[in-house]
Motif scaffolding. Structure first.
Motif, PDB file in Angstrom:
ATOM      1  N   ASP A 382      30.209  26.493  28.279  1.00 30.52           N
ATOM      2  CA  ASP A 382      29.206  27.237  29.047  1.00 30.52           C
ATOM      3  C   ASP A 382      28.564  26.340  30.099  1.00 30.52           C
ATOM      4  N   ALA A 383      28.263  25.094  29.723  1.00 32.79           N
ATOM      5  CA  ALA A 383      27.662  24.160  30.675  1.00 32.79           C
ATOM      6  C   ALA A 383      28.621  23.863  31.825  1.00 32.79           C
ATOM      7  N   ASP A 384      29.902  23.650  31.518  1.00 35.54           N
ATOM      8  CA  ASP A 384      30.889  23.385  32.567  1.00 35.54           C
ATOM      9  C   ASP A 384      30.979  24.553  33.546  1.00 35.54           C
ATOM     10  N   THR A 408      24.543  31.396  31.860  1.00 34.71           N
ATOM     11  CA  THR A 408      23.340  30.912  32.545  1.00 34.71           C
ATOM     12  C   THR A 408      22.083  31.304  31.781  1.00 34.71           C
ATOM     13  N   ARG A 409      22.042  32.535  31.282  1.00 37.52           N
ATOM     14  CA  ARG A 409      20.872  32.977  30.514  1.00 37.52           C
ATOM     15  C   ARG A 409      20.705  32.150  29.240  1.00 37.52           C
ATOM     16  N   ALA A 410      21.806  31.891  28.549  1.00 31.20           N
ATOM     17  CA  ALA A 410      21.728  31.129  27.299  1.00 31.20           C
ATOM     18  C   ALA A 410      21.249  29.705  27.558  1.00 31.20           C
ATOM     19  N   ILE A 411      21.747  29.083  28.622  1.00 30.27           N
ATOM     20  CA  ILE A 411      21.334  27.714  28.934  1.00 30.27           C
ATOM     21  C   ILE A 411      19.894  27.692  29.433  1.00 30.27           C
ATOM     22  N   ALA A 412      19.483  28.737  30.156  1.00 31.67           N
ATOM     23  CA  ALA A 412      18.092  28.816  30.620  1.00 31.67           C
ATOM     24  C   ALA A 412      17.132  28.860  29.433  1.00 31.67           C
ATOM     25  N   GLN A 413      17.489  29.611  28.392  1.00 30.98           N
ATOM     26  CA  GLN A 413      16.637  29.679  27.202  1.00 30.98           C
ATOM     27  C   GLN A 413      16.539  28.318  26.523  1.00 30.98           C
ATOM     28  N   LEU A 414      17.661  27.606  26.455  1.00 24.39           N
ATOM     29  CA  LEU A 414      17.635  26.266  25.874  1.00 24.39           C
ATOM     30  C   LEU A 414      16.819  25.322  26.756  1.00 24.39           C
ATOM     31  N   GLY A 415      16.981  25.455  28.081  1.00 24.15           N
ATOM     32  CA  GLY A 415      16.235  24.613  29.011  1.00 24.15           C
ATOM     33  C   GLY A 415      14.739  24.820  28.907  1.00 24.15           C
ATOM     34  N   ASP A 416      14.316  26.059  28.633  1.00 26.12           N
ATOM     35  CA  ASP A 416      12.884  26.332  28.478  1.00 26.12           C
ATOM     36  C   ASP A 416      12.292  25.522  27.326  1.00 26.12           C
ATOM     37  N   GLN A 417      13.061  25.335  26.259  1.00 26.10           N
ATOM     38  CA  GLN A 417      12.575  24.544  25.125  1.00 26.10           C
ATOM     39  C   GLN A 417      12.427  23.069  25.492  1.00 26.10           C
ATOM     40  N   CYS A 425      19.599  21.346  32.489  1.00 21.68           N
ATOM     41  CA  CYS A 425      19.970  21.527  31.085  1.00 21.68           C
ATOM     42  C   CYS A 425      21.486  21.503  30.926  1.00 21.68           C
ATOM     43  N   ALA A 426      22.204  22.180  31.827  1.00 19.33           N
ATOM     44  CA  ALA A 426      23.668  22.182  31.761  1.00 19.33           C
ATOM     45  C   ALA A 426      24.212  20.769  31.929  1.00 19.33           C
ATOM     46  N   ALA A 427      23.635  20.023  32.884  1.00 19.46           N
ATOM     47  CA  ALA A 427      24.067  18.637  33.081  1.00 19.46           C
ATOM     48  C   ALA A 427      23.726  17.787  31.863  1.00 19.46           C
ATOM     49  N   GLY A 428      22.596  18.096  31.210  1.00 18.65           N
ATOM     50  CA  GLY A 428      22.223  17.366  30.005  1.00 18.65           C
ATOM     51  C   GLY A 428      23.190  17.614  28.864  1.00 18.65           C
ATOM     52  N   ASP A 638      30.715  26.168  44.585  1.00 21.06           N
ATOM     53  CA  ASP A 638      29.426  25.479  44.479  1.00 21.06           C
ATOM     54  C   ASP A 638      29.357  24.747  43.144  1.00 21.06           C
ATOM     55  N   VAL A 639      29.138  23.444  43.208  1.00 21.73           N
ATOM     56  CA  VAL A 639      29.110  22.599  42.012  1.00 21.73           C
ATOM     57  C   VAL A 639      27.832  21.777  42.013  1.00 21.73           C
ATOM     58  N   TYR A 640      27.191  21.702  40.854  1.00 18.63           N
ATOM     59  CA  TYR A 640      26.040  20.812  40.700  1.00 18.63           C
ATOM     60  C   TYR A 640      26.563  19.452  40.254  1.00 18.63           C
ATOM     61  N   TRP A 641      26.351  18.440  41.106  1.00 19.60           N
ATOM     62  CA  TRP A 641      26.771  17.082  40.792  1.00 19.60           C
ATOM     63  C   TRP A 641      25.541  16.272  40.396  1.00 19.60           C
ATOM     64  N   PRO A 642      25.413  15.859  39.142  1.00 19.65           N
ATOM     65  CA  PRO A 642      24.253  15.056  38.734  1.00 19.65           C
ATOM     66  C   PRO A 642      24.114  13.777  39.549  1.00 19.65           C
ATOM     67  N   GLU A 643      25.248  13.262  40.041  1.00 21.46           N
ATOM     68  CA  GLU A 643      25.190  12.054  40.868  1.00 21.46           C
ATOM     69  C   GLU A 643      24.347  12.269  42.118  1.00 21.46           C
ATOM     70  N   HIS A 644      24.359  13.513  42.641  1.00 19.89           N
ATOM     71  CA  HIS A 644      23.600  13.853  43.849  1.00 19.89           C
ATOM     72  C   HIS A 644      22.332  14.647  43.531  1.00 19.89           C
ATOM     73  N   ARG A 645      22.227  15.108  42.272  1.00 20.15           N
ATOM     74  CA  ARG A 645      21.116  15.962  41.847  1.00 20.15           C
ATOM     75  C   ARG A 645      20.972  17.174  42.758  1.00 20.15           C
ATOM     76  N   ALA A 646      22.106  17.726  43.127  1.00 20.28           N
ATOM     77  CA  ALA A 646      22.085  18.876  44.034  1.00 20.28           C
ATOM     78  C   ALA A 646      23.383  19.652  43.894  1.00 20.28           C
ATOM     79  N   VAL A 647      23.316  20.928  44.299  1.00 16.06           N
ATOM     80  CA  VAL A 647      24.505  21.773  44.364  1.00 16.06           C
ATOM     81  C   VAL A 647      25.126  21.612  45.737  1.00 16.06           C
ATOM     82  N   SER A 648      26.436  21.427  45.767  1.00 22.41           N
ATOM     83  CA  SER A 648      27.111  21.299  47.057  1.00 22.41           C
ATOM     84  C   SER A 648      28.432  22.045  47.016  1.00 22.41           C
ATOM     85  N   ALA A 649      28.828  22.559  48.181  1.00 21.81           N
ATOM     86  CA  ALA A 649      30.120  23.234  48.302  1.00 21.81           C
ATOM     87  C   ALA A 649      31.224  22.190  48.147  1.00 21.81           C
ATOM     88  N   THR A 650      32.105  22.412  47.181  1.00 22.83           N
ATOM     89  CA  THR A 650      33.119  21.419  46.820  1.00 22.83           C
ATOM     90  C   THR A 650      34.509  21.995  47.048  1.00 22.83           C
TER      91      THR A 650
END
Length: 699
Positions: A382-384, A408-417, A425-428, A638-650
């Motif tokens: 799910d995170a991937d 996304t909803r499931a990870i958002a709920q975990l992220g809220d905790q 949260c997904a990157a974590g 669109d990919v979130y790269w933790p190295e850049h801490r941003a979403v970028s078109a890949t």
């Protein structure tokens, strides 16, 4: 008419199938595993393969020359405790051997944090209840002489008592039976005549090695899963016969050889961890083709992450393993696992408030949240997907759609905790899972004296190509190989198809150096005769096999023995000196120079003979593809790269169409029908002439 070589590996989430035709072209198929009846998933994967080929299942099986199978039925029953109720018959005075556990059961096979925190450790759940143990009067001494005859009437009465109180299967393991098995052989004659339908395992038939507790535990585990495996094999053969398959069904063993299904019914314990072994064998043989002698084989599946280390081109083999905190005498390719697969569940530790991943898994049912089968707890997959690494519209080549919104909803709920955004949260989740994988590789290399910088890492399994650049980053590994593109996703199944007939034979022999070459030669002649008889029964010509001899040896005043190679040819006096020299070098290489104590003497403990194909199958160098060669991107994601801490078109590339020589700078994604190769920022991927993908890490 084609002649296919088909191999199937059942994992916790998917059942993988590879079909190789006479020209070496490989067809890949996947189906969901079916834990309620694994034979359904087996047939489903064959159906999927037949559809890829554009033929019926009946036609595929009619033209299949060899069908081999790696199964998790046995290990699943052990882990879930769903095997049979086993009774144990032992020598009088030794009925508590399994309860004593060599005095190390609480921490045996446990991670270091559990060992250091004794209060957190616990004794393993028993596979034999104390009331299901019976002791019988008999005794053979350490020289193999009968001291007390077998109480035959007492044996039969003891077994009848066990059956009357609900025992379903039986294990018989007498003291010193590995040295002189006459009492166990007589017990077999008596019990087969009196209880012909009872499933019984005998310690001396499974392990001809000194060690009362692990030999008995091996017999118990064999009987624990025996009826389950017997029913599975029978059901699977019936299904195959219904679809027209009339040839033999071969099962993979944990030591890397294939045997007939009927042999597995008698020795099902040999199937434990047989699936991951296929990937190690495929990596070893593929590495030999391109000159890679030092390989870390890393298999990220749906449930676990499996690691093996190949040094000097040789398969790593161990003679004893720990299963559910119990020592077993099983010769096994050395593979260790951690619960960090694609289906591993992410959760918050209620005590520390920290994010955790695994070892619990969503499995095949319900699977990750994005599968849409009722799962509610987010997983690594799910995170991937949320991070953008996976193509949810073309998962498994479009055969399955992933629900990104639900993930996304499931990870958002975990992220809220945790006070994290969805992407954080997904990157974590990814970070925690990859740290577990990195730690497992570290324990298999650095902790054992291997420098990971000397190794090439082969990443396979459905998630291997996705995560490899992350779980290798702190180890100094310079190169990642994703074997033959999409074939990496079913690499273990493919490796099972490369395996051939193989058996291991052992006999105990205690002797102090200098060795008596006549006794050693006689011992090998005896087990070679057994090997010849088994090969003849299996329909294998002896001249198509190669024999490898080895001996277990140790310094007389030290505890641990090592396996030393024994030269081929006649075993004369000069060969005995060579064996001793080989032992000394092997011991020093494993434990360090100068730690041996030759002044105390050197002991020979046992002889071993391994038979294997003289001409093993070679791996394919490239898969067939209908795509036109094209090195240009086919789009962006669109990919979130933790190295850049941003979403970028890949940029996204179509893996099957990439020609040899293509070089791709990261960040980029290379999509295949069954996996995605992730090229992280700052890294470079190249397509090799043989079909492998390599990622240079610049260690």
């Amino acid at each position: 008419m084609s002649s296919y070589r088909v191999s199937i590996d059942i994992g916790g989430t998917f059942t993988d199938c590879t079909i190789v035709d006479e020209a070496g072209a490989v067809t890949i198929a996947k189906a969901s595993s079916t834990p309620d009846d694994f034979s359904r998933g087996f047939i489903d994967s064959l159906e999927a393969g037949a559809q890829h080929l554009g033929i019926t299942l009946a036609d595929l099986l009619k033209d299949t020359a060899r069908l081999s199978h790696g199964t998790t039925v046995g290990i699943n029953a052990v882990v879930s405790r769903t095997g049979s109720r086993v009774g144990l018959v032992s020598t009088a005075g030794h009925g508590d051997a399994l309860r004593i556990l060599n005095s190390e059961g609480r921490t045996n096979g446990q991670p270091v944090e559990r060992i250091l925190n004794y209060a957190a450790s616990s004794l393993p759940e028993r596979f034999v209840l104390r009331e299901d143990v019976r002791e019988v009067n008999e005794r053979i001494d350490s020289f193999g002489d009968v001291v007390v005859p077998l109480d035959e009437e007492g044996l039969v009465n003891a077994v009848q008592e066990l059956l009357d109180q609900g025992v379903e299967t039986l294990a018989v393991s007498f003291l010193w039976s590995h040295l002189e098995p006459r009492h166990e052989r007589r017990a077999k004659e008596l019990l087969d005549a009196r209880f012909p339908d009872l499933y019984i395992s005998y310690g001396s038939q499974l392990a001809r090695r000194m060690g009362e507790y692990p030999r008995a535990a091996t017999a118990v585990l064999n009987s624990y899963i025996g009826p389950l495996m017997r029913d599975y094999v029978t059901r699977l053969l019936d299904r195959l016969r219904e679809h027209g398959y009339q040839e033999r069904l071969l099962f993979a063993q944990c030591d890397g050889g294939l045997v007939d299904a009927l042999d597995i019914v008698e020795r099902p314990v040999m199937t434990l961890e047989s699936g991951p072994v296929g990937g190690v064998i495929a990596s070893q043989r593929a590495g030999a083709e391109v000159g890679h002698e030092h390989i870390i084989a890393a298999d990220m599946g749906g449930t676990t992450f499996d690691v093996s280390v190949i040094a000097d081109g040789r398969l790593p083999v161990r003679d004893a393993v720990v299963v559910e905190q119990h020592d077993l005498f099983l010769r096994m390719v050395d593979v260790e696992s951690v619960g960090a697969g694609g289906g591993s569940l992410a959760w918050v530790d209620p005590q520390s408030g920290a994010l955790r991943v695994g070892p619990q898994s969503a499995g095949a049912d319900p699977g990750p949240v994005c599968y849409g089968r009722g799962g509610t707890q987010p997983t690594t997959t799910d995170a991937d997907l949320v991070l953008g690494l996976l193509n949810g519209d073309n998962f498994l080549g479009g055969r399955m759609k992933l629900d990104k919104e639900a993930a996304t909803r499931a990870i958002a709920q975990l992220g809220d905790q945790l006070g994290l955004s969805v992407m954080e949260c997904a990157a974590g989740i990814q970070e925690v899972a990859d740290s577990l994988m990195e730690d497992k590789i570290r324990s298999m290399t650095i902790a054992r004296g291997h420098d990971p910088r000397d190794f090439t890492l082969y990443a396979f399994g459905g998630g291997g190509a996705v995560h490899a650049a992350l779980f290798t980053r702190g180890l100094g590994i310079g190169r990642i190989v994703i074997p033959v593109g999409d074939l990496a996703s079913v690499w273990s199944a493919y490796g099972i198809g490369l395996e051939g007939y193989g058996r291991t034979y052992e006999t105990p022999m205690f002797m102090r150096v200098p060795l008596d070459h006549a006794r050693v030669a006689e011992g090998y002649a005896r087990i070679e005769q057994l090997a010849r008889e088994d090969a003849e029964r299996a329909g294998i010509a002896w001249d198509t096999l190669v024999q490898h001899r080895s001996a277990d040896m140790k310094y007389a005043l030290q505890v641990y023995d090592v396996e030393a190679d024994v030269p081929a040819g006649d075993l004369e006096a000069a060969a005995m000196d060579e064996i001793v020299e080989t032992f000394s070098r092997t011991y020093a290489r494993r434990f360090g120079e100068g730690v041996g104590y030759p002044e105390g003497g050197i002991d020979l403990m046992g002889l071993r003979l391994v038979v294997a194909p003289a001409d093993p199958l070679r791996p394919v160098t490239a898969t067939e593809s209908s795509a036109q060669a094209d090195a240009a991107p086919i789009g962006e994601r669109d990919v979130y790269w933790p190295e850049h801490r941003a979403v970028s078109a890949t940029p996204v590339f179509n893996g099957p169409s990439l020609p040899a020589g293509t070089v791709i700078e990261g960040p980029a994604l290379v999509d295949y029908p069954d996996t995605t190769a992730v090229v992280r920022p700052g890294l470079t991927l190249a397509v090799e002439p043989g079909g492998n993908l390599t990622i240079e890490l610049g260690a």
